[in-house]
Scaffold this motif. Structure first.
Motif, PDB file in Angstrom:
ATOM      1  N   SER A   1       0.796  -1.076  -0.078  1.00 34.13           N
ATOM      2  CA  SER A   1      -0.120   0.247   0.033  1.00 34.13           C
ATOM      3  C   SER A   1       0.697   1.317   0.098  1.00 34.13           C
ATOM      4  N   PHE A   2       2.187   1.243   0.507  1.00 33.97           N
ATOM      5  CA  PHE A   2       2.810   2.261   0.481  1.00 33.97           C
ATOM      6  C   PHE A   2       3.229   2.767  -0.820  1.00 33.97           C
ATOM      7  N   ALA A   3       3.796   1.844  -1.792  1.00 30.92           N
ATOM      8  CA  ALA A   3       4.178   1.916  -3.258  1.00 30.92           C
ATOM      9  C   ALA A   3       3.042   2.503  -3.825  1.00 30.92           C
ATOM     10  N   LYS A   4       1.927   2.133  -3.553  1.00 31.72           N
ATOM     11  CA  LYS A   4       0.531   2.245  -4.521  1.00 31.72           C
ATOM     12  C   LYS A   4       0.048   3.684  -3.829  1.00 31.72           C
ATOM     13  N   ARG A   5      -0.049   4.129  -2.799  1.00 27.14           N
ATOM     14  CA  ARG A   5      -0.280   5.408  -1.992  1.00 27.14           C
ATOM     15  C   ARG A   5       0.498   6.478  -2.861  1.00 27.14           C
ATOM     16  N   TYR A   6       1.758   6.317  -2.628  1.00 26.50           N
ATOM     17  CA  TYR A   6       2.735   7.571  -3.129  1.00 26.50           C
ATOM     18  C   TYR A   6       3.171   7.444  -4.376  1.00 26.50           C
ATOM     19  N   GLY A   7       2.674   6.310  -5.109  1.00 25.54           N
ATOM     20  CA  GLY A   7       3.071   6.159  -6.649  1.00 25.54           C
ATOM     21  C   GLY A   7       4.518   5.722  -7.016  1.00 25.54           C
ATOM     22  N   VAL A   8       5.140   4.962  -6.080  1.00 26.19           N
ATOM     23  CA  VAL A   8       6.621   4.514  -6.331  1.00 26.19           C
ATOM     24  C   VAL A   8       6.675   3.050  -6.510  1.00 26.19           C
ATOM     25  N   GLU A   9       7.844   2.804  -7.209  1.00 21.98           N
ATOM     26  CA  GLU A   9       7.906   1.144  -7.271  1.00 21.98           C
ATOM     27  C   GLU A   9       8.306   0.639  -5.906  1.00 21.98           C
ATOM     28  N   GLU A  10       7.909  -0.654  -6.158  1.00 20.71           N
ATOM     29  CA  GLU A  10       8.409  -1.555  -4.920  1.00 20.71           C
ATOM     30  C   GLU A  10       9.918  -1.722  -4.989  1.00 20.71           C
ATOM     31  N   GLY A  11      10.422  -1.942  -3.682  1.00 24.98           N
ATOM     32  CA  GLY A  11      12.023  -2.272  -3.663  1.00 24.98           C
ATOM     33  C   GLY A  11      12.883  -1.241  -3.308  1.00 24.98           C
ATOM     34  N   ILE A  12      12.345   0.075  -3.174  1.00 25.92           N
ATOM     35  CA  ILE A  12      13.247   1.118  -2.533  1.00 25.92           C
ATOM     36  C   ILE A  12      13.654   0.937  -1.431  1.00 25.92           C
ATOM     37  N   VAL A  13      14.752   0.843  -1.087  1.00 30.80           N
ATOM     38  CA  VAL A  13      15.181   0.703   0.167  1.00 30.80           C
ATOM     39  C   VAL A  13      15.477   2.098   1.227  1.00 30.80           C
ATOM     40  N   PHE A  14      14.786   2.222   2.106  1.00 31.24           N
ATOM     41  CA  PHE A  14      14.852   3.508   3.036  1.00 31.24           C
ATOM     42  C   PHE A  14      15.953   3.668   3.681  1.00 31.24           C
ATOM     43  N   ASP A  15      16.277   4.884   3.903  1.00 35.02           N
ATOM     44  CA  ASP A  15      17.571   5.294   4.711  1.00 35.02           C
ATOM     45  C   ASP A  15      17.085   5.116   6.237  1.00 35.02           C
ATOM     46  N   GLN A  16      15.713   5.243   6.690  1.00 31.54           N
ATOM     47  CA  GLN A  16      15.411   5.010   8.074  1.00 31.54           C
ATOM     48  C   GLN A  16      14.213   4.113   7.909  1.00 31.54           C
ATOM     49  N   PRO A  17      13.807   3.368   8.602  1.00 30.33           N
ATOM     50  CA  PRO A  17      12.500   2.778   8.851  1.00 30.33           C
ATOM     51  C   PRO A  17      11.192   3.851   8.972  1.00 30.33           C
ATOM     52  N   THR A  18      10.222   3.599   8.339  1.00 26.03           N
ATOM     53  CA  THR A  18       8.910   4.492   8.501  1.00 26.03           C
ATOM     54  C   THR A  18       8.050   3.531   9.365  1.00 26.03           C
ATOM     55  N   ILE A  19       7.199   4.317  10.131  1.00 27.52           N
ATOM     56  CA  ILE A  19       6.033   3.566  11.137  1.00 27.52           C
ATOM     57  C   ILE A  19       4.873   4.384  10.724  1.00 27.52           C
ATOM     58  N   GLU A  20       3.717   3.565  10.616  1.00 30.38           N
ATOM     59  CA  GLU A  20       2.382   4.245  10.406  1.00 30.38           C
ATOM     60  C   GLU A  20       1.555   3.424  11.173  1.00 30.38           C
ATOM     61  N   PHE A  21       0.351   3.957  11.600  1.00 29.19           N
ATOM     62  CA  PHE A  21      -0.828   3.298  12.410  1.00 29.19           C
ATOM     63  C   PHE A  21      -2.127   3.226  11.505  1.00 29.19           C
ATOM     64  N   SER A  22      -2.827   2.012  11.704  1.00 26.82           N
ATOM     65  CA  SER A  22      -4.168   2.070  11.131  1.00 26.82           C
ATOM     66  C   SER A  22      -5.140   1.680  12.311  1.00 26.82           C
ATOM     67  N   TYR A  23      -6.184   2.306  12.196  1.00 28.35           N
ATOM     68  CA  TYR A  23      -7.259   1.898  13.435  1.00 28.35           C
ATOM     69  C   TYR A  23      -7.755   0.831  12.797  1.00 28.35           C
ATOM     70  N   LYS A  24      -7.807  -0.066  13.796  1.00 30.40           N
ATOM     71  CA  LYS A  24      -8.207  -1.872  13.796  1.00 30.40           C
ATOM     72  C   LYS A  24      -9.521  -1.829  13.784  1.00 30.40           C
ATOM     73  N   ASN A  25     -10.105  -1.560  12.546  1.00 32.70           N
ATOM     74  CA  ASN A  25     -11.657  -1.584  12.567  1.00 32.70           C
ATOM     75  C   ASN A  25     -12.225  -1.959  11.166  1.00 32.70           C
ATOM     76  N   ASP A  26     -12.617  -3.284  11.024  1.00 31.27           N
ATOM     77  CA  ASP A  26     -12.989  -3.888  10.086  1.00 31.27           C
ATOM     78  C   ASP A  26     -14.061  -3.312   8.848  1.00 31.27           C
ATOM     79  N   ASP A  27     -14.976  -2.816   9.743  1.00 32.98           N
ATOM     80  CA  ASP A  27     -16.114  -2.055   9.303  1.00 32.98           C
ATOM     81  C   ASP A  27     -15.745  -1.013   8.466  1.00 32.98           C
ATOM     82  N   LEU A  28     -14.586   0.075   8.977  1.00 30.67           N
ATOM     83  CA  LEU A  28     -14.104   0.956   8.305  1.00 30.67           C
ATOM     84  C   LEU A  28     -12.901   0.492   7.449  1.00 30.67           C
ATOM     85  N   GLY A  29     -12.640  -0.742   7.184  1.00 26.55           N
ATOM     86  CA  GLY A  29     -11.506  -0.767   6.471  1.00 26.55           C
ATOM     87  C   GLY A  29     -10.158  -0.595   7.042  1.00 26.55           C
ATOM     88  N   ASP A  30     -10.031  -0.458   8.378  1.00 30.67           N
ATOM     89  CA  ASP A  30      -8.554  -0.226   8.863  1.00 30.67           C
ATOM     90  C   ASP A  30      -7.907   1.017   8.462  1.00 30.67           C
TER      91      ASP A  30
END
Ligand code: UDP
Length: 239
Positions: A102-131
């Protein structure tokens, strides 16, 4: 120590949870059922339940030994494990080292880009809302966790990344990204919960870049069973 299995408390997409004779402990039972895209795609990966159970326990024990508190108590059988009873913090915590999914899709980049630093993200654990994706301010506003809990969860998540990246590198695997869940025990302690497996991590062979994870199922690539077995075989040192 052994626990008496009592009534089923919950059935999720990949696991069932049972009460035990100890009110502080529940039994998790891993299924072979696989789902993707918020349950829209359903199938089976034969043998996955046993692999995910044993792999999660192996990794949880090693993380615990390195100072990350976890819910792990005792492996009971191929598919079943006793874990501390927790209330799950309704946040999916995603760490990424390499662009994919979903990162590659959301930001329109290819898969396989190695980041200089790791990223963190949260999603709301709620199936009805699609997390839905959210940030820590949203999580606070929704009272999903306190600031202290969020700070601790972030610290543990990055520590898990450093350790897990190392464990995977030892067996020739690049840890691309993964999802963690945390729980709160009766006394309010935050511990790592849920699972760490090819269902919840993207794992690429470091040389061939072959996908050794659930993307084989999500993307109808075939060979999911073999990929899960391969990771398990390497992790258990049967190379
Ligand atoms: N993930 C997961 N459960 C989810 C969503 C994601 O275990 O409900 C894992 C997924 O296997 C991957 C990482 O979190 O290792 C990042 O997933 P992403 O956000 O790219 O979503 P996806 O492409 O899987 O929809």
């Amino acid at each position: 120590m052994s626990y008496e299995k009592r009534e089923q408390l919950y059935e999720g997409k990949a696991k069932k949870v049972y009460a035990t004779d100890d009110p502080q402990v529940v039994i998790v039972s891993y299924k072979d059922d696989a789902t993707a895209f918020n349950g829209l795609k359903k199938g089976t990966i034969t043998g996955k339940g046993a692999i995910n159970n044993r792999m999660t326990n192996n990794l949880m024990r090693r993380l615990e030994a390195k100072g990350v508190p976890t819910h792990y108590v005792e492996e009971l059988s191929d598919r079943e494990t006793a874990v501390k009873k927790v209330s799950i913090v309704p946040l999916e915590v995603i760490i990424r080292n390499i662009s994919a999914g979903s990162f590659a899709k959301r930001y329109g980049v290819e898969e396989g880009i190695v980041f200089d630093q790791p990223t963190i993200e949260f999603s709301y654990k709620n199936d009805d809302l699609g997390d839905p994706l959210l940030n820590s301010y949203h999580a606070l506003a929704l009272k999903l966790a306190t600031q202290d809990e969020i700070d601790l969860i972030k610290k543990y998540a990055f520590a898990v990344n450093d350790l897990l990246k190392g464990f995977m590198k030892e067996i020739g695997i690049d840890l691309v990204d993964f999802k963690l869940e945390f729980g709160k025990t009766a006394d309010g302690t935050i511990v790592l919960a849920d699972e760490i497996s090819p269902d919840t991590c993207r794992l690429w062979d470091e040389k061939t870049h072959e996908k050794l994870d659930k993307d084989r199922f999500r993307r109808d690539m075939g060979g999911a069973e073999e990929a899960y077995e391969e990771v398990m075989r390497r992790l258990m040192g049967e190379q």
